[in-house]
Write a protein that holds these residues in place. Structure first.
Motif, PDB file in Angstrom:
ATOM      1  N   GLU A   1       2.968  32.959  47.541  1.00  0.00           N
ATOM      2  CA  GLU A   1       2.335  34.244  47.774  1.00  0.00           C
ATOM      3  C   GLU A   1       1.568  34.142  49.083  1.00  0.00           C
ATOM      4  O   GLU A   1       0.778  33.225  49.273  1.00  0.00           O
ATOM      5  CB  GLU A   1       1.389  34.593  46.625  1.00  0.00           C
ATOM      6  CG  GLU A   1       2.116  34.829  45.327  1.00  0.00           C
ATOM      7  CD  GLU A   1       1.182  35.226  44.203  1.00  0.00           C
ATOM      8  OE1 GLU A   1      -0.006  35.521  44.490  1.00  0.00           O
ATOM      9  OE2 GLU A   1       1.631  35.233  43.061  1.00  0.00           O
ATOM     10  N   TYR A   2       1.832  35.064  49.967  1.00  0.00           N
ATOM     11  CA  TYR A   2       1.240  35.006  51.286  1.00  0.00           C
ATOM     12  C   TYR A   2       0.513  36.305  51.596  1.00  0.00           C
ATOM     13  O   TYR A   2       0.941  37.377  51.203  1.00  0.00           O
ATOM     14  CB  TYR A   2       2.322  34.761  52.345  1.00  0.00           C
ATOM     15  CG  TYR A   2       3.074  33.482  52.101  1.00  0.00           C
ATOM     16  CD1 TYR A   2       2.550  32.281  52.531  1.00  0.00           C
ATOM     17  CD2 TYR A   2       4.280  33.482  51.411  1.00  0.00           C
ATOM     18  CE1 TYR A   2       3.223  31.096  52.299  1.00  0.00           C
ATOM     19  CE2 TYR A   2       4.958  32.298  51.178  1.00  0.00           C
ATOM     20  CZ  TYR A   2       4.426  31.114  51.622  1.00  0.00           C
ATOM     21  OH  TYR A   2       5.081  29.951  51.394  1.00  0.00           O
ATOM     22  N   SER A   3      -0.544  36.177  52.342  1.00  0.00           N
ATOM     23  CA  SER A   3      -1.301  37.340  52.784  1.00  0.00           C
ATOM     24  C   SER A   3      -0.523  38.010  53.915  1.00  0.00           C
ATOM     25  O   SER A   3      -0.038  37.345  54.820  1.00  0.00           O
ATOM     26  CB  SER A   3      -2.667  36.904  53.297  1.00  0.00           C
ATOM     27  OG  SER A   3      -3.293  37.974  53.960  1.00  0.00           O
ATOM     28  N   THR A   4      -0.410  39.311  53.855  1.00  0.00           N
ATOM     29  CA  THR A   4       0.267  40.040  54.919  1.00  0.00           C
ATOM     30  C   THR A   4      -0.731  40.791  55.794  1.00  0.00           C
ATOM     31  O   THR A   4      -0.329  41.549  56.670  1.00  0.00           O
ATOM     32  CB  THR A   4       1.291  41.030  54.328  1.00  0.00           C
ATOM     33  OG1 THR A   4       0.614  41.895  53.423  1.00  0.00           O
ATOM     34  CG2 THR A   4       2.401  40.306  53.607  1.00  0.00           C
ATOM     35  N   TYR A   5      -2.001  40.529  55.584  1.00  0.00           N
ATOM     36  CA  TYR A   5      -3.031  41.183  56.383  1.00  0.00           C
ATOM     37  C   TYR A   5      -2.826  40.895  57.868  1.00  0.00           C
ATOM     38  O   TYR A   5      -2.956  41.781  58.716  1.00  0.00           O
ATOM     39  CB  TYR A   5      -4.426  40.711  55.943  1.00  0.00           C
ATOM     40  CG  TYR A   5      -5.520  41.099  56.901  1.00  0.00           C
ATOM     41  CD1 TYR A   5      -6.003  42.404  56.938  1.00  0.00           C
ATOM     42  CD2 TYR A   5      -6.054  40.182  57.786  1.00  0.00           C
ATOM     43  CE1 TYR A   5      -6.993  42.773  57.819  1.00  0.00           C
ATOM     44  CE2 TYR A   5      -7.047  40.539  58.673  1.00  0.00           C
ATOM     45  CZ  TYR A   5      -7.510  41.836  58.694  1.00  0.00           C
ATOM     46  OH  TYR A   5      -8.496  42.193  59.573  1.00  0.00           O
ATOM     47  N   GLU A   6      -2.493  39.643  58.203  1.00  0.00           N
ATOM     48  CA  GLU A   6      -2.348  39.234  59.592  1.00  0.00           C
ATOM     49  C   GLU A   6      -1.213  39.954  60.309  1.00  0.00           C
ATOM     50  O   GLU A   6      -1.183  40.023  61.527  1.00  0.00           O
ATOM     51  CB  GLU A   6      -2.129  37.713  59.685  1.00  0.00           C
ATOM     52  CG  GLU A   6      -3.340  36.899  59.306  1.00  0.00           C
ATOM     53  CD  GLU A   6      -3.465  36.711  57.794  1.00  0.00           C
ATOM     54  OE1 GLU A   6      -2.549  37.122  57.062  1.00  0.00           O
ATOM     55  OE2 GLU A   6      -4.479  36.166  57.355  1.00  0.00           O
ATOM     56  N   LEU A   7      -0.264  40.494  59.575  1.00  0.00           N
ATOM     57  CA  LEU A   7       0.854  41.194  60.197  1.00  0.00           C
ATOM     58  C   LEU A   7       0.410  42.460  60.903  1.00  0.00           C
ATOM     59  O   LEU A   7       1.061  42.923  61.834  1.00  0.00           O
ATOM     60  CB  LEU A   7       1.920  41.536  59.151  1.00  0.00           C
ATOM     61  CG  LEU A   7       2.612  40.349  58.504  1.00  0.00           C
ATOM     62  CD1 LEU A   7       3.566  40.828  57.420  1.00  0.00           C
ATOM     63  CD2 LEU A   7       3.345  39.517  59.535  1.00  0.00           C
ATOM     64  N   GLY A   8      -0.714  43.027  60.494  1.00  0.00           N
ATOM     65  CA  GLY A   8      -1.209  44.255  61.103  1.00  0.00           C
ATOM     66  C   GLY A   8      -2.122  44.023  62.291  1.00  0.00           C
ATOM     67  O   GLY A   8      -2.510  44.971  62.966  1.00  0.00           O
TER      68      GLY A   8
END
Length: 60
Positions: free
Chosen positions: A32-39
């Motif tokens: 499970e990975y955080s996708t916050y950094e993609l934004g």
């Protein structure tokens, strides 16, 4: 499985489903990975970055 079949064992596909390594419904194989950094927008590219390109080891 091939050896068991050669020995005369009868193997049902339903039996194989219980031991298949690909049935991992309860396991998240890729984590499970955080996708916050993609934004997050990266900073503008600076073509004059101070980068040292000297070799780490001498080639002999």
């Amino acid at each position: 499985m091939r050896q068991l079949l050669e020995e005369g064992w009868e193997i049902d596909p339903e039996d194989l489903a219980h031991i298949s390594p690909y049935l991992t419904e309860h396991i998240n194989r890729f984590g499970e990975y955080s996708t916050y950094e993609l934004g997050i927008q990266p900073e503008a590219y600076d073509p004059k970055l101070d980068v040292d390109f000297t070799p780490l080891r001498s080639r002999t």
